[in-house]
Design a protein around this motif. Structure first.
Motif, PDB file in Angstrom:
ATOM      1  N   HIS A 100       1.029  -1.357  -0.074  1.00 47.39           N
ATOM      2  CA  HIS A 100       0.036  -0.013  -0.023  1.00 47.39           C
ATOM      3  C   HIS A 100       0.928   1.210   0.069  1.00 47.39           C
ATOM      4  O   HIS A 100       1.132   1.875   1.002  1.00 47.39           O
ATOM      5  N   THR A 101       1.159   1.557  -1.253  1.00 43.23           N
ATOM      6  CA  THR A 101       2.388   2.641  -1.450  1.00 43.23           C
ATOM      7  C   THR A 101       1.918   3.973  -0.600  1.00 43.23           C
ATOM      8  O   THR A 101       3.050   4.750  -0.532  1.00 43.23           O
ATOM      9  N   LYS A 102       0.914   4.171  -0.460  1.00 41.52           N
ATOM     10  CA  LYS A 102       0.507   5.581   0.108  1.00 41.52           C
ATOM     11  C   LYS A 102       0.548   5.587   1.672  1.00 41.52           C
ATOM     12  O   LYS A 102       0.250   6.585   2.195  1.00 41.52           O
ATOM     13  N   GLU A 103       0.662   4.465   2.316  1.00 40.88           N
ATOM     14  CA  GLU A 103       0.786   4.192   3.699  1.00 40.88           C
ATOM     15  C   GLU A 103       2.276   3.943   4.242  1.00 40.88           C
ATOM     16  O   GLU A 103       2.836   3.603   3.415  1.00 40.88           O
ATOM     17  N   ILE A 104       2.455   4.454   5.349  1.00 34.04           N
ATOM     18  CA  ILE A 104       3.854   4.440   6.008  1.00 34.04           C
ATOM     19  C   ILE A 104       3.826   3.073   6.853  1.00 34.04           C
ATOM     20  O   ILE A 104       2.740   2.858   7.655  1.00 34.04           O
ATOM     21  N   ILE A 105       4.818   2.489   6.952  1.00 32.94           N
ATOM     22  CA  ILE A 105       5.052   1.392   8.120  1.00 32.94           C
ATOM     23  C   ILE A 105       5.275   1.857   9.266  1.00 32.94           C
ATOM     24  O   ILE A 105       6.054   2.720   9.539  1.00 32.94           O
ATOM     25  N   LYS A 106       4.360   1.368  10.437  1.00 25.80           N
ATOM     26  CA  LYS A 106       4.445   1.672  11.724  1.00 25.80           C
ATOM     27  C   LYS A 106       4.383   0.576  12.591  1.00 25.80           C
ATOM     28  O   LYS A 106       4.512   0.697  13.833  1.00 25.80           O
ATOM     29  N   PHE A 107       3.938  -0.695  11.959  1.00 25.28           N
ATOM     30  CA  PHE A 107       3.541  -1.851  13.010  1.00 25.28           C
ATOM     31  C   PHE A 107       4.483  -3.028  12.670  1.00 25.28           C
ATOM     32  O   PHE A 107       5.019  -3.095  11.501  1.00 25.28           O
ATOM     33  N   TYR A 108       4.499  -4.057  13.489  1.00 26.74           N
ATOM     34  CA  TYR A 108       5.410  -5.225  13.324  1.00 26.74           C
ATOM     35  C   TYR A 108       4.675  -6.348  13.833  1.00 26.74           C
ATOM     36  O   TYR A 108       4.256  -6.619  14.894  1.00 26.74           O
ATOM     37  N   CYS A 109       4.499  -7.500  12.755  1.00 26.98           N
ATOM     38  CA  CYS A 109       3.748  -8.594  13.245  1.00 26.98           C
ATOM     39  C   CYS A 109       4.800  -9.453  13.585  1.00 26.98           C
ATOM     40  O   CYS A 109       5.880 -10.159  12.811  1.00 26.98           O
ATOM     41  N   GLN A 110       5.006 -10.211  14.943  1.00 26.23           N
ATOM     42  CA  GLN A 110       5.800 -11.181  15.394  1.00 26.23           C
ATOM     43  C   GLN A 110       5.723 -12.491  14.673  1.00 26.23           C
ATOM     44  O   GLN A 110       6.550 -13.063  14.522  1.00 26.23           O
ATOM     45  N   ASN A 111       4.369 -12.969  14.453  1.00 22.95           N
ATOM     46  CA  ASN A 111       4.343 -14.037  14.254  1.00 22.95           C
ATOM     47  C   ASN A 111       4.526 -14.347  12.730  1.00 22.95           C
ATOM     48  O   ASN A 111       5.381 -15.254  12.187  1.00 22.95           O
ATOM     49  N   HIS A 112       4.356 -13.350  11.817  1.00 25.21           N
ATOM     50  CA  HIS A 112       4.866 -13.645  10.308  1.00 25.21           C
ATOM     51  C   HIS A 112       6.267 -12.686  10.101  1.00 25.21           C
ATOM     52  O   HIS A 112       6.770 -12.822   8.962  1.00 25.21           O
ATOM     53  N   LYS A 113       6.829 -12.028  11.042  1.00 26.60           N
ATOM     54  CA  LYS A 113       8.117 -11.275  11.062  1.00 26.60           C
ATOM     55  C   LYS A 113       7.977 -10.301   9.780  1.00 26.60           C
ATOM     56  O   LYS A 113       9.078 -10.335   8.955  1.00 26.60           O
ATOM     57  N   ALA A 114       6.837  -9.572   9.729  1.00 22.79           N
ATOM     58  CA  ALA A 114       6.650  -8.737   8.666  1.00 22.79           C
ATOM     59  C   ALA A 114       6.570  -7.228   9.288  1.00 22.79           C
ATOM     60  O   ALA A 114       5.719  -6.980  10.323  1.00 22.79           O
ATOM     61  N   LEU A 115       6.931  -6.458   8.313  1.00 22.13           N
ATOM     62  CA  LEU A 115       6.755  -4.746   8.700  1.00 22.13           C
ATOM     63  C   LEU A 115       5.318  -4.472   7.960  1.00 22.13           C
ATOM     64  O   LEU A 115       5.034  -4.745   6.960  1.00 22.13           O
ATOM     65  N   LEU A 116       4.427  -3.870   8.845  1.00 25.15           N
ATOM     66  CA  LEU A 116       3.095  -3.642   8.535  1.00 25.15           C
ATOM     67  C   LEU A 116       2.763  -1.994   8.434  1.00 25.15           C
ATOM     68  O   LEU A 116       3.406  -1.208   9.317  1.00 25.15           O
ATOM     69  N   CYS A 117       1.796  -1.652   7.429  1.00 23.40           N
ATOM     70  CA  CYS A 117       1.117  -0.587   7.789  1.00 23.40           C
ATOM     71  C   CYS A 117      -0.272  -0.605   8.412  1.00 23.40           C
ATOM     72  O   CYS A 117      -0.612  -1.750   8.230  1.00 23.40           O
ATOM     73  N   SER A 118      -0.832   0.194   8.476  1.00 16.79           N
ATOM     74  CA  SER A 118      -2.219   0.265   9.217  1.00 16.79           C
ATOM     75  C   SER A 118      -3.229  -0.662   8.409  1.00 16.79           C
ATOM     76  O   SER A 118      -4.155  -1.162   8.861  1.00 16.79           O
ATOM     77  N   VAL A 119      -3.021  -0.285   7.127  1.00 17.55           N
ATOM     78  CA  VAL A 119      -3.905  -1.212   5.938  1.00 17.55           C
ATOM     79  C   VAL A 119      -3.693  -2.583   6.266  1.00 17.55           C
ATOM     80  O   VAL A 119      -4.583  -3.563   6.240  1.00 17.55           O
TER      81      VAL A 119
END
Length: 582
Positions: A100-119
């Motif tokens: 989601h290129t218009k969103e900024i990464i602010k979160f991290y999922c421990q289970n999937h080891k993934a950086l996430l945006c709010s979407v």
């Protein structure tokens, strides 16, 4: 100046000073930013914010905050002075979400080891299995952490690997370029040798022409001299006869005439003998083989690859236990056959198409393994032995009696004889790989590696290596040969060097390879098929109590093993046996 969690009454200006005894009411901070002022109903310790009743309930349910510590109205700080107020930190979030290129990464999922945006969080990581954290809540622990050190070390390792790889490739490239310089020199040398040979052939042709010229001139001189002598002698005699006749010297004229008669007979014979000097005209007829070679060949030679790396010894391989089940048999005798089938060779072109050589009936047969029937039969002048596939539409078959390799085309479910290749002995086994034919010679105890034009590239011979080599199979790394007299199966590299030998058999014959590098060999006398490990360290019988197994072929796709028998009995030799391996 407004402080989060408190509101300055509208009756006061921003610069007014409030009395210290005045207790200011605490409001919901999230609502205070963007909406109406609502009294605080609770407090989040993790977020350090007062919450209204609605925000308090939502805070307990939301994925990102349901694990936060909440204080109810009675337990929460009752004034802003009791809350630790931290200065606002600058916004460090700048990396855009790849999804989601218009969103900024602010979160991290421990289970999937993934950086996430709010979407991402809302759409894909809201389940109970995902533990999602707001990055500022967990980022403090990475400063000077083990993870930080491990990541840097891993990056250094990859950097070092790149450096070593670059150096290795540099060295190998230098060796390759050096070898190519040798190649260029060899090409020049080869061309010089060709020129010298052509010059020699040219001199031979010129010498032959000059010899004929010399003989012609010699014969011409002989004829001219003889004719001149006859002509001169006859003129002298003629003049004498004319004089004696004019002077009326009858006695002398009589004798001269009689002598002339005999002279004429002698000279007629002499002139007749001169006809033996037959003079012919000539023209030059070019050597078809040479002219065809120059027209047909597309290159002066090929660049053969040789590895610049030292081959590492193969790891020890334990043969796994296999389950076998009999899948039936395929009758390969046809109405054209006059004798018992003697299937000496076989090769699979596809899982459904098997090619076999029937030496007993001098035929190559096409077998449909699905319908279990012979679909085409090509008759030959002599009994074929082994067979290999050169391409998906071209076969090569050994004809040992004629010392020939017969090439056969496969098209439209038919077989057709093409060109033949002469070899220097009783050829038996054959296998093709990477532009080369490997051929065993049964009675001369040798193995040859040839190109498809018949040029011998390597010959392997020696009483300690081969005595009666029969079947051959190959892959890109190795050559495998069964020797019936030495009772060994030998593994060689493509330089002809022995790299393995297995002697745990009595009379090895047909040989076939599996994808994992193990070798299946028909042990004719023991009536078994044995599997040899890829490193040739061990062997294990996979099929026993067979009827004199002779030739074999393994289908990697279906794990089916086909083999023929040679007992001299119709009930065994006219069939291919089929077993499933697992």
């Amino acid at each position: 100046m407004a402080v989060p969690g408190k509101k300055i009454p509208k009756t006061f200006s921003s610069s007014s000073t409030m009395g210290s005894d005045e207790d200011l009411k605490v409001y919901c901070q999230p609502c205070d930013r963007d909406g109406p002022q609502l009294p605080a109903h609770g407090y989040c310790v993790d977020c350090r914010e007062h919450l209204c009743e609605t925000c308090f309930v939502v805070h307990k349910r939301h994925t990102l905050s349901r694990h936060h510590t909440l204080l109810d109205k009675n337990s929460m700080p009752q004034s802003i002075s009791s809350v630790s107020v931290h200065p606002t930190q600058p916004d460090n979030f700048t990396k855009s979400c790849p999804k989601h290129t218009k969103e900024i990464i602010k979160f991290y999922c421990q289970n999937h080891k993934a950086l996430l945006c709010s979407v991402c969080v809302t759409l894909e990581h809201t389940g109970t299995s995902c533990k999602v954290n707001y990055i500022p809540d967990i980022s403090g622990q990475v400063i000077n952490s083990k993870e930080h050190q491990d990541i840097l070390k891993a990056m250094d390792n990859v950097t070092e690997q790149c450096r070593k790889k670059s150096e290795d490739v540099k060295k190998i490239t230098a060796k390759s370029n050096s070898s190519l310089a040798d190649v260029l020199a060899d090409i020049k040398k080869f061309r010089t040798e060709i020129n010298q040979r052509l010059d020699e052939l040219e001199r031979q042709a010129e010498d032959a022409a000059k010899t004929i010229q010399k003989e012609n001139n010699k014969n011409l001189k002989t004829v001219q001299t003889a004719c001149d002598d006859v002509t001169k002698s006859l003129k002298t005699t003629s003049d004498s006869i004319k004089h004696l006749n004019t002077s009326k010297q009858a006695d002398k004229l009589f004798m001269e005439l009689k002598l002339a008669e005999q002279m004429i007979k002698d000279y007629e014979k002499r002139v007749h003998d001169l006809e033996a000097y037959d003079v012919k005209e000539y023209n030059f007829k070019e050597n078809k083989a040479i002219s065809t070679l120059l027209e047909k060949e597309s290159s002066l030679g090929t660049l053969a690859e040789k590895s610049l790396k030292q081959p590492s010894p193969p790891p020890h391989v334990d043969i796994k236990s296999r389950q076998t089940s009999h899948q039936g048999k395929i009758c390969v005798k046809t109405s054209k056959d006059k004798n018992i089938c003697w299937i000496k060779g076989m090769i699979l072109l596809t899982p459904d198409l098997l090619i076999i050589t029937d030496c007993g009936n001098k035929a190559v047969k096409m077998v449909d393994t699905s319908s279990q029937s012979v679909t085409y039969q090509l008759q030959l002048d002599t009994g074929p032995c082994d067979v290999t596939s050169v391409t998906s539409t071209k076969l090569a078959v050994t004809l040992p009696v004629n010392h020939n390799i017969q090439f056969i085309s496969v098209s439209s479910n038919k077989l057709k004889k093409k060109q033949t290749l002469k070899v220097d002995g009783y050829c038996f086994g054959i296998s093709y790989c990477q532009g080369k034919l490997v051929v065993s010679f049964r009675y001369s105890g040798k193995l040859q590696i040839l190109d498809t034009n018949g040029t011998i590239l390597t010959t392997v011979k020696g009483e300690n290596i081969f005595s009666r080599p029969e079947y051959v199979t190959t892959n890109t790394n190795s050559i495998y040969v069964s020797d019936r007299e030495l009772a060994t199966t030998t593994k060689l590299n493509w330089q002809g060097e022995v790299i393995g030998s297995y002697g745990g058999m009595t009379e090895p014959k047909g040989i076939t390879l599996s994808d994992d590098g193990s070798v299946f060999v028909c042990d004719y006398s023991r009536k078994v098929i044995e599997e040899i490990a890829g490193d040739f360290s061990t062997g294990k019988v996979v099929l026993k109590d067979l009827n004199d197994p002779n030739a074999a072929c393994l289908c990697a796709d279906t794990c089916k093993l086909y083999f023929s028998c040679f007992t001299g009995q119709d009930k065994h030799d006219n069939f291919l046996q089929v077993f499933k391996l697992s």
